[in-house]
Design a protein around this motif. Structure first.
Motif, PDB file in Angstrom:
ATOM      1  N   ARG A  29       0.807  -1.225   0.000  1.00  0.00           N
ATOM      2  CA  ARG A  29       0.000   0.000   0.000  1.00  0.00           C
ATOM      3  C   ARG A  29       0.841   1.277   0.000  1.00  0.00           C
ATOM      4  N   SER A  30       1.933   1.268  -0.719  1.00  0.00           N
ATOM      5  CA  SER A  30       2.744   2.470  -0.895  1.00  0.00           C
ATOM      6  C   SER A  30       2.221   3.274  -2.082  1.00  0.00           C
ATOM      7  N   PRO A  31       2.370   4.604  -2.080  1.00  0.00           N
ATOM      8  CA  PRO A  31       1.795   5.442  -3.138  1.00  0.00           C
ATOM      9  C   PRO A  31       2.652   5.463  -4.401  1.00  0.00           C
ATOM     10  N   VAL A  32       2.736   4.332  -5.066  1.00  0.00           N
ATOM     11  CA  VAL A  32       3.628   4.177  -6.215  1.00  0.00           C
ATOM     12  C   VAL A  32       3.182   5.044  -7.392  1.00  0.00           C
ATOM     13  N   ALA A  33       1.875   5.120  -7.638  1.00  0.00           N
ATOM     14  CA  ALA A  33       1.394   5.937  -8.751  1.00  0.00           C
ATOM     15  C   ALA A  33       1.768   7.399  -8.551  1.00  0.00           C
ATOM     16  N   PHE A  34       1.664   7.880  -7.329  1.00  0.00           N
ATOM     17  CA  PHE A  34       2.019   9.274  -7.049  1.00  0.00           C
ATOM     18  C   PHE A  34       3.511   9.503  -7.245  1.00  0.00           C
ATOM     19  N   VAL A  35       4.326   8.586  -6.774  1.00  0.00           N
ATOM     20  CA  VAL A  35       5.774   8.702  -6.949  1.00  0.00           C
ATOM     21  C   VAL A  35       6.130   8.716  -8.431  1.00  0.00           C
ATOM     22  N   THR A  36       5.477   7.847  -9.200  1.00  0.00           N
ATOM     23  CA  THR A  36       5.732   7.813 -10.641  1.00  0.00           C
ATOM     24  C   THR A  36       5.389   9.141 -11.293  1.00  0.00           C
ATOM     25  N   GLU A  37       4.294   9.762 -10.841  1.00  0.00           N
ATOM     26  CA  GLU A  37       3.904  11.061 -11.402  1.00  0.00           C
ATOM     27  C   GLU A  37       4.900  12.157 -11.019  1.00  0.00           C
ATOM     28  N   LEU A  38       5.442  12.093  -9.813  1.00  0.00           N
ATOM     29  CA  LEU A  38       6.506  13.028  -9.433  1.00  0.00           C
ATOM     30  C   LEU A  38       7.686  12.908 -10.385  1.00  0.00           C
ATOM     31  N   ILE A  39       8.045  11.681 -10.698  1.00  0.00           N
ATOM     32  CA  ILE A  39       9.165  11.436 -11.604  1.00  0.00           C
ATOM     33  C   ILE A  39       8.835  11.944 -13.005  1.00  0.00           C
ATOM     34  N   ARG A  40       7.621  11.672 -13.476  1.00  0.00           N
ATOM     35  CA  ARG A  40       7.229  12.119 -14.811  1.00  0.00           C
ATOM     36  C   ARG A  40       7.285  13.639 -14.936  1.00  0.00           C
ATOM     37  N   GLN A  41       6.993  14.327 -13.831  1.00  0.00           N
ATOM     38  CA  GLN A  41       7.023  15.788 -13.834  1.00  0.00           C
ATOM     39  C   GLN A  41       8.416  16.356 -13.572  1.00  0.00           C
ATOM     40  N   GLY A  42       9.389  15.474 -13.377  1.00  0.00           N
ATOM     41  CA  GLY A  42      10.770  15.931 -13.258  1.00  0.00           C
ATOM     42  C   GLY A  42      11.129  16.542 -11.923  1.00  0.00           C
ATOM     43  N   LYS A  43      10.446  16.154 -10.853  1.00  0.00           N
ATOM     44  CA  LYS A  43      10.769  16.694  -9.528  1.00  0.00           C
ATOM     45  C   LYS A  43      12.151  16.205  -9.096  1.00  0.00           C
ATOM     46  N   LYS A  44      12.897  17.086  -8.433  1.00  0.00           N
ATOM     47  CA  LYS A  44      14.277  16.776  -8.071  1.00  0.00           C
ATOM     48  C   LYS A  44      14.553  17.122  -6.609  1.00  0.00           C
ATOM     49  N   ASN A  45      15.672  16.567  -6.114  1.00  0.00           N
ATOM     50  CA  ASN A  45      16.180  16.875  -4.769  1.00  0.00           C
ATOM     51  C   ASN A  45      15.146  16.614  -3.666  1.00  0.00           C
ATOM     52  N   LEU A  46      14.366  15.566  -3.843  1.00  0.00           N
ATOM     53  CA  LEU A  46      13.345  15.229  -2.856  1.00  0.00           C
ATOM     54  C   LEU A  46      13.961  14.468  -1.694  1.00  0.00           C
ATOM     55  N   SER A  47      13.418  14.695  -0.498  1.00  0.00           N
ATOM     56  CA  SER A  47      13.780  13.914   0.678  1.00  0.00           C
ATOM     57  C   SER A  47      12.554  13.134   1.125  1.00  0.00           C
ATOM     58  N   VAL A  48      12.782  11.934   1.622  1.00  0.00           N
ATOM     59  CA  VAL A  48      11.682  11.026   1.938  1.00  0.00           C
ATOM     60  C   VAL A  48      11.796  10.522   3.367  1.00  0.00           C
ATOM     61  N   ILE A  49      10.655  10.459   4.046  1.00  0.00           N
ATOM     62  CA  ILE A  49      10.528   9.826   5.352  1.00  0.00           C
ATOM     63  C   ILE A  49       9.764   8.526   5.163  1.00  0.00           C
ATOM     64  N   LYS A  50      10.311   7.431   5.630  1.00  0.00           N
ATOM     65  CA  LYS A  50       9.650   6.135   5.443  1.00  0.00           C
ATOM     66  C   LYS A  50      10.205   5.150   6.459  1.00  0.00           C
ATOM     67  N   THR A  51       9.342   4.478   7.192  1.00  0.00           N
ATOM     68  CA  THR A  51       9.861   3.457   8.108  1.00  0.00           C
ATOM     69  C   THR A  51      10.454   2.295   7.330  1.00  0.00           C
ATOM     70  N   ALA A  52       9.718   1.795   6.329  1.00  0.00           N
ATOM     71  CA  ALA A  52      10.206   0.693   5.508  1.00  0.00           C
ATOM     72  C   ALA A  52       9.799   0.946   4.070  1.00  0.00           C
ATOM     73  N   GLY A  53      10.760   1.297   3.234  1.00  0.00           N
ATOM     74  CA  GLY A  53      10.487   1.632   1.851  1.00  0.00           C
ATOM     75  C   GLY A  53      10.972   0.558   0.902  1.00  0.00           C
ATOM     76  N   ALA A  54      10.423   0.564  -0.298  1.00  0.00           N
ATOM     77  CA  ALA A  54      10.831  -0.382  -1.326  1.00  0.00           C
ATOM     78  C   ALA A  54      10.782   0.302  -2.688  1.00  0.00           C
ATOM     79  N   LEU A  55       9.806  -0.056  -3.517  1.00  0.00           N
ATOM     80  CA  LEU A  55       9.759   0.461  -4.881  1.00  0.00           C
ATOM     81  C   LEU A  55       9.589   1.976  -4.917  1.00  0.00           C
ATOM     82  N   ASP A  56       8.797   2.526  -4.002  1.00  0.00           N
ATOM     83  CA  ASP A  56       8.572   3.970  -4.018  1.00  0.00           C
ATOM     84  C   ASP A  56       9.883   4.740  -3.865  1.00  0.00           C
TER      85      ASP A  56
END
Length: 261
Positions: A29-56
């Motif tokens: 239940r990770s927000p993969v579609a949203f992450v993909t859209e961030l990438i498609r829009q060319g967002k850069k220098n992002l920082s992420v908080i995640k207890t346990a992350g994988a594909l996102d």
């Protein structure tokens, strides 16, 4: 008033350099579609908080959109390592603010409480505090004992994927909620993506996320795929293996698929 917008509109408000808390847990239940859209829009220098992350997290590392991660575990569980994330850290392209999962939660709770740090127990005998600088020690004013504390983590946006939401942002998660509800309360703003959007007057269960905390809500069917979103769908093992074989090729196909939706 409706808060429902498109996926592209929701991602467009995230600025370069933003600090994002991503809901779900590893491949669940990770927000993969949203992450993909961030990438498609060319967002850069992002920082992420995640207890346990994988594909996102690893997708952002593959695209070289990731600046740093506050996380307890980044990997693909039984499938293996998060290769792009690992390479990014080793090449000093990504800063790994290594935590235990519990200390990520403590940092988010400090933000909820409006305090600069949160006491936490369990680091006795660990070298993590000295190695990462994310855990400090203070003298407890009540006992005089050394007490570990972690700094507050306040995301610019928390992004969670849920089973059901309404147009006002009220949202329901079926099954394990992981840290999503804590992330929602800790963030400056909240974006919800949902498998299904219903009308506000048709709830048959009580939403865990109140709409007044939510900035926008997005219909994103299969929004956690190829991870799972129980009970709707399970992990697509073949897709995860395909990604791990060739992350860049997988990502390019994913971006092209999003463009044509």
């Amino acid at each position: 008033m409706s808060k429902q917008i498109s996926l592209s509109e929701a991602a467009s408000v995230v600025s370069d350099g933003a600090l994002l808390a991503l809901g779900g847990n590893a491949l669940h239940r990770s927000p993969v579609a949203f992450v993909t859209e961030l990438i498609r829009q060319g967002k850069k220098n992002l920082s992420v908080i995640k207890t346990a992350g994988a594909l996102d997290v690893d997708l952002l590392a593959t695209e070289k959109s990731l600046k740093s991660v506050y996380g307890g575990y980044i990997g693909f569980e039984m499938f293996g390592l998060a290769q792009s994330y690992r390479k990014g850290v080793q090449n000093q392209e990504i800063v790994a603010h290594e935590h235990a999962c519990a200390s990520v939660i403590a940092g988010l709770r400090a933000s909820i409480y409006g305090v600069p740090f949160q006491p936490i127990n369990g680091f006795q005998g660990s070298e993590l505090p000295e190695l990462t600088g994310q855990i400090k020690y203070v003298d407890c004013p009540f006992t005089g004992k050394k007490t570990a504390v972690v700094p507050a983590l306040r995301p610019d946006y928390s992004v969670i994927h849920v089973n059901i939401a309404d147009e006002q942002g009220n949202a329901y998660i079926e099954g394990a909620v992981f840290e999503d509800l804590i992330m929602v309360r800790a963030a400056e703003k909240v974006i919800v993506t949902a498998e299904k959007i219903i009308s506000s007057d048709s709830w048959t269960v009580r939403p865990q996320v109140p709409g007044f905390l939510v900035e926008s809500v997005v219909l994103a069917e299969q929004g956690a795929a190829p991870g799972s979103c129980a009970p709707s769908y399970s992990i697509d093992k073949e897709a995860v293996i395909d990604y791990l074989k060739d992350p860049n090729s997988y990502l390019e196909k994913l971006k092209e698929a999003e463009i044509h939706v």
